[in-house]
Design a protein around this motif. Sequence first.
Motif, short mmCIF file in Angstrom:
data_model
loop_
_atom_site.label_atom_id
_atom_site.label_comp_id
_atom_site.label_asym_id
_atom_site.label_seq_id
_atom_site.Cartn_x
_atom_site.Cartn_y
_atom_site.Cartn_z
N PRO A 1 71.41 95.59 18.37
CA PRO A 1 70.51 95.28 17.46
C PRO A 1 68.93 95.24 17.62
CG PRO A 1 71.93 93.52 17.68
CD PRO A 1 72.23 94.43 18.90
N LYS A 2 68.06 95.72 16.76
CA LYS A 2 66.58 95.21 16.43
C LYS A 2 66.51 94.55 14.86
CE LYS A 2 65.87 96.84 20.66
NZ LYS A 2 66.70 95.58 22.22
N PHE A 3 65.11 93.64 15.59
CA PHE A 3 64.97 92.99 13.98
C PHE A 3 63.59 93.09 14.49
CE2 PHE A 3 62.99 89.80 10.94
CZ PHE A 3 64.29 89.81 9.89
N ILE A 4 63.03 93.85 13.17
CA ILE A 4 61.04 94.38 13.80
C ILE A 4 60.25 94.35 12.35
CG2 ILE A 4 60.53 96.63 13.87
CD1 ILE A 4 63.01 98.53 14.08
N VAL A 5 59.75 93.23 12.87
CA VAL A 5 58.67 92.92 12.26
C VAL A 5 57.53 93.52 12.75
CG1 VAL A 5 57.54 91.05 11.26
CG2 VAL A 5 59.11 90.96 12.09
N LEU A 6 56.25 94.52 11.30
CA LEU A 6 55.19 95.18 11.97
C LEU A 6 54.01 94.53 11.21
CD1 LEU A 6 56.01 99.00 11.88
CD2 LEU A 6 54.46 97.40 13.81
N LYS A 7 52.84 94.36 11.36
CA LYS A 7 52.03 92.80 10.81
C LYS A 7 50.95 93.83 10.29
CE LYS A 7 54.36 88.84 11.92
NZ LYS A 7 53.79 87.75 12.49
N HIS A 8 50.18 94.62 8.97
CA HIS A 8 48.84 95.01 8.78
C HIS A 8 47.64 94.20 8.19
CE1 HIS A 8 45.21 98.06 7.08
NE2 HIS A 8 45.88 97.19 6.00
N MET A 9 47.80 92.87 8.64
CA MET A 9 46.53 92.46 8.31
C MET A 9 45.38 92.17 8.13
SD MET A 9 49.67 90.21 7.62
CE MET A 9 48.91 89.13 7.24
N ASN A 10 44.38 93.04 7.30
CA ASN A 10 43.53 94.04 7.27
C ASN A 10 43.24 93.34 5.18
OD1 ASN A 10 41.67 94.88 8.42
ND2 ASN A 10 41.74 96.68 6.87
N GLY A 11 43.35 92.29 5.09
CA GLY A 11 43.44 91.47 3.57
C GLY A 11 42.47 90.11 3.75
N LYS A 12 42.27 89.45 3.00
CA LYS A 12 41.78 88.02 3.22
C LYS A 12 42.67 87.06 4.22
CE LYS A 12 38.75 88.61 -1.62
NZ LYS A 12 38.82 88.09 -1.89
N SER A 13 41.93 86.18 4.47
CA SER A 13 43.10 85.93 6.12
C SER A 13 43.50 84.88 4.84
CB SER A 13 41.76 84.13 6.61
OG SER A 13 40.80 84.28 5.80
N LYS A 14 43.65 84.04 3.68
CA LYS A 14 44.43 83.18 3.10
C LYS A 14 45.08 84.16 2.01
CE LYS A 14 41.98 78.37 4.07
NZ LYS A 14 41.15 77.68 3.25
N GLU A 15 44.81 85.38 2.13
CA GLU A 15 46.04 86.24 0.84
C GLU A 15 47.26 86.71 1.44
OE1 GLU A 15 45.49 90.82 0.27
OE2 GLU A 15 43.93 90.19 -0.35
N ALA A 16 48.37 86.00 0.61
CA ALA A 16 49.25 86.20 0.73
C ALA A 16 49.90 87.93 0.95
CB ALA A 16 50.62 85.36 -1.37
N PRO A 17 50.94 87.94 1.67
CA PRO A 17 51.02 89.13 2.02
C PRO A 17 51.68 89.82 0.86
CG PRO A 17 52.29 87.95 3.33
CD PRO A 17 51.31 87.23 2.51
N VAL A 18 52.36 90.85 1.25
CA VAL A 18 52.92 92.19 0.54
C VAL A 18 54.29 92.32 1.74
CG1 VAL A 18 53.66 94.12 -0.41
CG2 VAL A 18 52.10 93.25 -1.28
N VAL A 19 55.56 91.99 1.15
CA VAL A 19 56.30 92.96 2.56
C VAL A 19 57.82 93.87 2.07
CG1 VAL A 19 58.49 91.73 4.16
CG2 VAL A 19 56.27 89.81 2.97
N LEU A 20 57.63 94.16 3.10
CA LEU A 20 58.37 95.42 2.97
C LEU A 20 59.87 95.62 3.26
CD1 LEU A 20 55.59 98.31 2.37
CD2 LEU A 20 56.93 97.22 0.08
N VAL A 21 60.76 95.54 2.90
CA VAL A 21 62.44 95.54 4.26
C VAL A 21 62.92 96.60 3.67
CG1 VAL A 21 64.06 93.73 4.24
CG2 VAL A 21 62.88 92.72 3.28
#
Length: 499
Positions: free
Chosen positions: A245-265
């Motif tokens: 198995p693999k548990f893959i986590v990709l991060k595009h952190m191009n918003g404001k530093s303290k901005e809560a992210p959207v997470v797509l699963v």
Amino acid sequence: MDFSIKSADSKNSLATIKTDCILVGVYEDKKLTSEAAELDNQGIISNALKNGDIDGKPGSSLLLREPATTGSRRILLVGLGKKPEISEKDFRQSIDAAIKSLSQTTVAHLLIALPLNNVSGRDVSWSIYSVLSAFHALLYRSDALKSQKGPSSKIQKVAFCIPSSEVTNAKKALAQAKAITDGMSLTQDLGNLPANICTPTYLAKQARNLARKYKFDIEVLDKKQIEALKMGSFLSVAKGSDEPPKFIVLKHMNGKSKEAPVVLVGKGITFDSGGISLKPGASMDEMKFDMCGAASVLGIFKAIGELNLKQNIIGIIPACENMPSGRANKPGDIVTSMSGQTIEILNTDAEGRLILCDALTYAEKFHPETVIDIATLTGSCIVALGHYNSGLFTRLDEAHDKLANDLIAAAKSSNDPVWRMPIEDAYQEQLKSNFADMANIGGQPAGCVTAACFLERFTKKYTWAHLDIAGTAWKSGTAKGATGRPVPLLCTWLINREK
């Protein structure tokens, strides 16, 4: 295929542009669009209407060869329906007819000169997206593993003739539309691969390729790391297979530093045999498509990378196979999820929720603004909604109503429809177990609803939506293949968040 925007002004008239073909529209009442009128110096178009060679109805078309009054070698007329405004359906039907007509010619360079701002309730951006979407749908090929490829389109370049005042917006719309269709292509390519190639390890490799190209952060957790996180539900599915198995986590952190992210699963079952609760043999080959949720997350991230969206977006993909073996889950087994909640496995073929629940718990660590999971989750959703609408599930409160409405609006504009389904406490009763905190199935009635209710138990700490794409992620029969949905819906929703 190369798409571009060409400015229309007094110095650059349609009649003087040199190209293989100009696409213009006519109406049902034998009226010309302004673009068609501009090319009608000697009555070549109006005479075709008068003679009944084309009636202007949506989907009608007529190719005029070697028109003497223009710099184009051909003019393709398409019917747009009734004036004054073109309906969405009529516009799409006309574009489909044009592409099919052109596919039978040697046209390499096409100029589209249609009234793109005259579609009822829509703007030029929507029209441009609809054109690219139509080209993608009609020209996509799934013959990568064939020794002999099918014929490819001869069209190499497509330009949109746009009034100079709208060129800036049109270029932005074109970039967005191209990113979405490129994301769809990746999702379709991954979905169409056989399970002996597209394994969890292969998905992780594709994620790394995207991270390298677009500068995403990435983590790929292996079995030992997943065990350390106590994802007992996910691992219970994975243990039946020899594929790790693999548990893959990709991060595009191009918003404001303290901005809560959207997470797509995205659900990443790269092959679903059903496990010990074995599926029927007929059409089991289509269970290679059970990773289309994961593929859609990767397709969305490709689009995100192309557009460099100014947001914080995280993609999570739990990836494994669901296979029968001496190590596999058995009906009646009880496992402990990452959240600490225990689950009685009454049916090993209800495995998607078992891997998603741990991924949804893992998402809590990012303190997300919104989490959306995408999964080919239930055959019950196909019974309820068929193959047109994806199932949209959210809780019933102000925050979730807003999320649902925003997703429905994005679905309508991207022609990637959804239908909101209920989540209510009454359905939770069906998930009761005598031996664990919950069962993994709730019986036949409202199966897609109880599956969503199962996932909802792991999403209490954030705003959440579930997309069941079992009926929309791929087609069967002679048109068998992945569709690329819901990449258009979620990309459009993300783009709309920046407006």
